[in-house]
Design a protein around this motif. Structure first.
Motif, PDB file in Angstrom:
ATOM      1  N   HIS A  10       0.835  -1.204   0.000  1.00 62.65           N
ATOM      2  CA  HIS A  10       0.000   0.000   0.000  1.00 62.65           C
ATOM      3  C   HIS A  10       0.873   1.259   0.000  1.00 62.65           C
ATOM      4  O   HIS A  10       0.605   2.201  -0.745  1.00 62.65           O
ATOM      5  CB  HIS A  10      -0.935   0.007   1.215  1.00 62.65           C
ATOM      6  N   TYR A  11       1.906   1.255   0.827  1.00 61.61           N
ATOM      7  CA  TYR A  11       2.826   2.397   0.834  1.00 61.61           C
ATOM      8  C   TYR A  11       3.495   2.556  -0.531  1.00 61.61           C
ATOM      9  O   TYR A  11       3.683   3.669  -1.017  1.00 61.61           O
ATOM     10  CB  TYR A  11       3.891   2.238   1.923  1.00 61.61           C
ATOM     11  N   GLN A  12       3.876   1.438  -1.145  1.00 64.04           N
ATOM     12  CA  GLN A  12       4.522   1.504  -2.457  1.00 64.04           C
ATOM     13  C   GLN A  12       3.573   2.073  -3.514  1.00 64.04           C
ATOM     14  O   GLN A  12       3.988   2.883  -4.345  1.00 64.04           O
ATOM     15  CB  GLN A  12       5.033   0.126  -2.870  1.00 64.04           C
ATOM     16  N   VAL A  13       2.320   1.676  -3.480  1.00 60.36           N
ATOM     17  CA  VAL A  13       1.331   2.216  -4.422  1.00 60.36           C
ATOM     18  C   VAL A  13       1.193   3.723  -4.219  1.00 60.36           C
ATOM     19  O   VAL A  13       1.197   4.497  -5.188  1.00 60.36           O
ATOM     20  CB  VAL A  13      -0.035   1.508  -4.263  1.00 60.36           C
ATOM     21  N   ILE A  14       1.091   4.152  -2.968  1.00 58.67           N
ATOM     22  CA  ILE A  14       0.957   5.582  -2.677  1.00 58.67           C
ATOM     23  C   ILE A  14       2.200   6.337  -3.131  1.00 58.67           C
ATOM     24  O   ILE A  14       2.103   7.413  -3.737  1.00 58.67           O
ATOM     25  CB  ILE A  14       0.678   5.797  -1.172  1.00 58.67           C
ATOM     26  N   ALA A  15       3.384   5.773  -2.884  1.00 56.29           N
ATOM     27  CA  ALA A  15       4.634   6.410  -3.310  1.00 56.29           C
ATOM     28  C   ALA A  15       4.702   6.513  -4.831  1.00 56.29           C
ATOM     29  O   ALA A  15       5.125   7.543  -5.369  1.00 56.29           O
ATOM     30  CB  ALA A  15       5.835   5.635  -2.767  1.00 56.29           C
ATOM     31  N   PHE A  34      -4.791  15.935 -10.975  1.00 52.45           N
ATOM     32  CA  PHE A  34      -6.073  15.807 -10.284  1.00 52.45           C
ATOM     33  C   PHE A  34      -6.582  14.364 -10.344  1.00 52.45           C
ATOM     34  O   PHE A  34      -7.022  13.807  -9.337  1.00 52.45           O
ATOM     35  CB  PHE A  34      -7.100  16.760 -10.906  1.00 52.45           C
ATOM     36  N   ALA A  35      -6.518  13.740 -11.532  1.00 55.78           N
ATOM     37  CA  ALA A  35      -6.983  12.354 -11.691  1.00 55.78           C
ATOM     38  C   ALA A  35      -6.164  11.401 -10.816  1.00 55.78           C
ATOM     39  O   ALA A  35      -6.718  10.527 -10.143  1.00 55.78           O
ATOM     40  CB  ALA A  35      -6.919  11.933 -13.155  1.00 55.78           C
ATOM     41  N   LEU A  36      -4.850  11.584 -10.825  1.00 51.01           N
ATOM     42  CA  LEU A  36      -3.996  10.747  -9.977  1.00 51.01           C
ATOM     43  C   LEU A  36      -4.251  11.038  -8.503  1.00 51.01           C
ATOM     44  O   LEU A  36      -4.160  10.141  -7.658  1.00 51.01           O
ATOM     45  CB  LEU A  36      -2.522  10.975 -10.312  1.00 51.01           C
ATOM     46  N   GLY A  37      -4.603  12.271  -8.195  1.00 51.18           N
ATOM     47  CA  GLY A  37      -4.906  12.643  -6.823  1.00 51.18           C
ATOM     48  C   GLY A  37      -6.095  11.870  -6.264  1.00 51.18           C
ATOM     49  O   GLY A  37      -6.125  11.525  -5.078  1.00 51.18           O
ATOM     50  N   GLU A  38      -7.061  11.606  -7.119  1.00 55.12           N
ATOM     51  CA  GLU A  38      -8.215  10.809  -6.689  1.00 55.12           C
ATOM     52  C   GLU A  38      -7.775   9.382  -6.348  1.00 55.12           C
ATOM     53  O   GLU A  38      -8.199   8.814  -5.334  1.00 55.12           O
ATOM     54  CB  GLU A  38      -9.287  10.808  -7.764  1.00 55.12           C
ATOM     55  N   GLN A  39      -6.906   8.811  -7.183  1.00 52.88           N
ATOM     56  CA  GLN A  39      -6.385   7.469  -6.911  1.00 52.88           C
ATOM     57  C   GLN A  39      -5.543   7.477  -5.626  1.00 52.88           C
ATOM     58  O   GLN A  39      -5.606   6.539  -4.827  1.00 52.88           O
ATOM     59  CB  GLN A  39      -5.531   6.976  -8.075  1.00 52.88           C
ATOM     60  N   TYR A  40      -4.768   8.527  -5.453  1.00 55.01           N
ATOM     61  CA  TYR A  40      -3.932   8.691  -4.261  1.00 55.01           C
ATOM     62  C   TYR A  40      -4.811   8.702  -3.010  1.00 55.01           C
ATOM     63  O   TYR A  40      -4.524   8.003  -2.030  1.00 55.01           O
ATOM     64  CB  TYR A  40      -3.149  10.000  -4.397  1.00 55.01           C
ATOM     65  N   HIS A  41      -5.879   9.487  -3.056  1.00 56.36           N
ATOM     66  CA  HIS A  41      -6.797   9.576  -1.914  1.00 56.36           C
ATOM     67  C   HIS A  41      -7.395   8.204  -1.587  1.00 56.36           C
ATOM     68  O   HIS A  41      -7.474   7.818  -0.423  1.00 56.36           O
ATOM     69  CB  HIS A  41      -7.900  10.593  -2.214  1.00 56.36           C
ATOM     70  N   ALA A  43      -6.096   5.280  -2.227  1.00 56.53           N
ATOM     71  CA  ALA A  43      -5.035   4.421  -1.687  1.00 56.53           C
ATOM     72  C   ALA A  43      -4.744   4.761  -0.227  1.00 56.53           C
ATOM     73  O   ALA A  43      -4.514   3.866   0.587  1.00 56.53           O
ATOM     74  CB  ALA A  43      -3.767   4.554  -2.535  1.00 56.53           C
ATOM     75  N   VAL A  44      -4.776   6.047   0.117  1.00 60.80           N
ATOM     76  CA  VAL A  44      -4.560   6.457   1.503  1.00 60.80           C
ATOM     77  C   VAL A  44      -5.701   5.955   2.380  1.00 60.80           C
ATOM     78  O   VAL A  44      -5.475   5.463   3.485  1.00 60.80           O
ATOM     79  CB  VAL A  44      -4.399   7.994   1.607  1.00 60.80           C
ATOM     80  N   GLU A  45      -6.921   6.063   1.884  1.00 60.61           N
ATOM     81  CA  GLU A  45      -8.073   5.567   2.648  1.00 60.61           C
ATOM     82  C   GLU A  45      -7.960   4.058   2.875  1.00 60.61           C
ATOM     83  O   GLU A  45      -8.271   3.572   3.961  1.00 60.61           O
ATOM     84  CB  GLU A  45      -9.383   5.914   1.941  1.00 60.61           C
ATOM     85  N   ALA A  46      -7.521   3.328   1.859  1.00 58.78           N
ATOM     86  CA  ALA A  46      -7.356   1.876   2.006  1.00 58.78           C
ATOM     87  C   ALA A  46      -6.281   1.566   3.048  1.00 58.78           C
ATOM     88  O   ALA A  46      -6.424   0.625   3.833  1.00 58.78           O
ATOM     89  CB  ALA A  46      -6.992   1.238   0.666  1.00 58.78           C
ATOM     90  N   LEU A  47      -5.221   2.368   3.081  1.00 56.53           N
ATOM     91  CA  LEU A  47      -4.148   2.170   4.054  1.00 56.53           C
ATOM     92  C   LEU A  47      -4.656   2.391   5.479  1.00 56.53           C
ATOM     93  O   LEU A  47      -4.265   1.681   6.401  1.00 56.53           O
ATOM     94  CB  LEU A  47      -2.986   3.125   3.760  1.00 56.53           C
ATOM     95  N   ARG A  48      -5.555   3.336   5.641  1.00 59.65           N
ATOM     96  CA  ARG A  48      -6.097   3.619   6.975  1.00 59.65           C
ATOM     97  C   ARG A  48      -6.847   2.425   7.554  1.00 59.65           C
ATOM     98  O   ARG A  48      -6.985   2.317   8.765  1.00 59.65           O
ATOM     99  CB  ARG A  48      -7.031   4.824   6.917  1.00 59.65           C
ATOM    100  N   ASN A  49      -7.344   1.549   6.695  1.00 58.53           N
ATOM    101  CA  ASN A  49      -8.104   0.391   7.152  1.00 58.53           C
ATOM    102  C   ASN A  49      -7.222  -0.789   7.545  1.00 58.53           C
ATOM    103  O   ASN A  49      -7.728  -1.794   8.012  1.00 58.53           O
ATOM    104  CB  ASN A  49      -9.104  -0.047   6.073  1.00 58.53           C
ATOM    105  N   LEU A  50      -5.914  -0.668   7.336  1.00 58.49           N
ATOM    106  CA  LEU A  50      -5.000  -1.762   7.669  1.00 58.49           C
ATOM    107  C   LEU A  50      -4.445  -1.607   9.074  1.00 58.49           C
ATOM    108  O   LEU A  50      -4.386  -0.506   9.624  1.00 58.49           O
ATOM    109  CB  LEU A  50      -3.838  -1.802   6.668  1.00 58.49           C
ATOM    110  N   LYS A  63      10.890   5.156   4.912  1.00 60.68           N
ATOM    111  CA  LYS A  63      11.504   5.637   3.666  1.00 60.68           C
ATOM    112  C   LYS A  63      10.432   5.991   2.637  1.00 60.68           C
ATOM    113  O   LYS A  63      10.497   7.039   1.985  1.00 60.68           O
ATOM    114  CB  LYS A  63      12.441   4.559   3.105  1.00 60.68           C
ATOM    115  N   LEU A  64       9.432   5.127   2.490  1.00 62.53           N
ATOM    116  CA  LEU A  64       8.351   5.393   1.545  1.00 62.53           C
ATOM    117  C   LEU A  64       7.544   6.616   1.961  1.00 62.53           C
ATOM    118  O   LEU A  64       7.189   7.448   1.128  1.00 62.53           O
ATOM    119  CB  LEU A  64       7.445   4.170   1.408  1.00 62.53           C
ATOM    120  N   LEU A  65       7.269   6.745   3.241  1.00 62.09           N
ATOM    121  CA  LEU A  65       6.505   7.885   3.725  1.00 62.09           C
ATOM    122  C   LEU A  65       7.274   9.191   3.512  1.00 62.09           C
ATOM    123  O   LEU A  65       6.687  10.207   3.134  1.00 62.09           O
ATOM    124  CB  LEU A  65       6.156   7.697   5.201  1.00 62.09           C
ATOM    125  N   THR A  66       8.586   9.151   3.720  1.00 66.01           N
ATOM    126  CA  THR A  66       9.409  10.332   3.468  1.00 66.01           C
ATOM    127  C   THR A  66       9.341  10.736   1.997  1.00 66.01           C
ATOM    128  O   THR A  66       9.191  11.918   1.673  1.00 66.01           O
ATOM    129  CB  THR A  66      10.872  10.068   3.884  1.00 66.01           C
TER     130      THR A  66
END
Length: 108
Positions: A10-15, A34-41, A43-50, A63-66
C-alpha cells in the motif's frame, strides 16, 4: 506477519502515485495531477483500514513515507503559481462583472 507485505505494498502504491503526480505537475498537466490525486486519496483511505501496529519493516515504511511527503511538498510548490494565476483570473472576472453591473444595470 501476513499483513506486513500488504502494508508495504500500500505504501509503495501511494509512493508511485505521488511520484507520478509530481512528474505530471512538473509538466503542468494539472488534469492528470487531479486524476492521480483521486487514486492517491483512495489508496490512503485503504491504508487507513490496515493494521499498522507491527514494528516490522518500519524503516521501509519510513523511507516510503518520506518520499511521499517530499513529493507532496514539491507538488504543492509547483501548484502554487498555477493557483495564484487562477486566483488572479477569478479576481479579474469579478471586477469585470462589477463594472458591467454598475454601468449597464442589466446584470443581477
Amino acid at each position: 506477519m501476513n499483513a506486513q507485505p500488504d502494508i508495504l505494498s500500500h505504501y509503495q502504491v501511494i509512493a508511485q502515485l505521488s511520484s507520478r503526480m509530481l512528474t505530471e505537475a512538473r509538466a503542468s498537466r494539472w488534469d492528470a495531477v487531479f486524476a492521480l490525486g483521486e487514486q492517491y486519496h483512495e489508496a490512503v483511505e485503504a491504508l487507513r483500514n490496515l493494521d499498522l501496529h507491527s514494528l516490522e519493516e518500519r524503516a521501509a515504511r519510513k523511507k516510503l513515507l518520506t518520499q511521499i511527503l517530499d513529493d507532496d511538498a514539491n507538488i504543492r510548490r509547483l501548484a502554487m503559481p498555477e493557483l495564484e494565476r487562477l486566483s488572479g483570473l477569478l479576481g479579474n472576472v469579478k471586477r469585470q462583472h462589477r463594472v458591467l453591473r454598475t454601468y449597464s444595470g442589466t446584470l443581477a
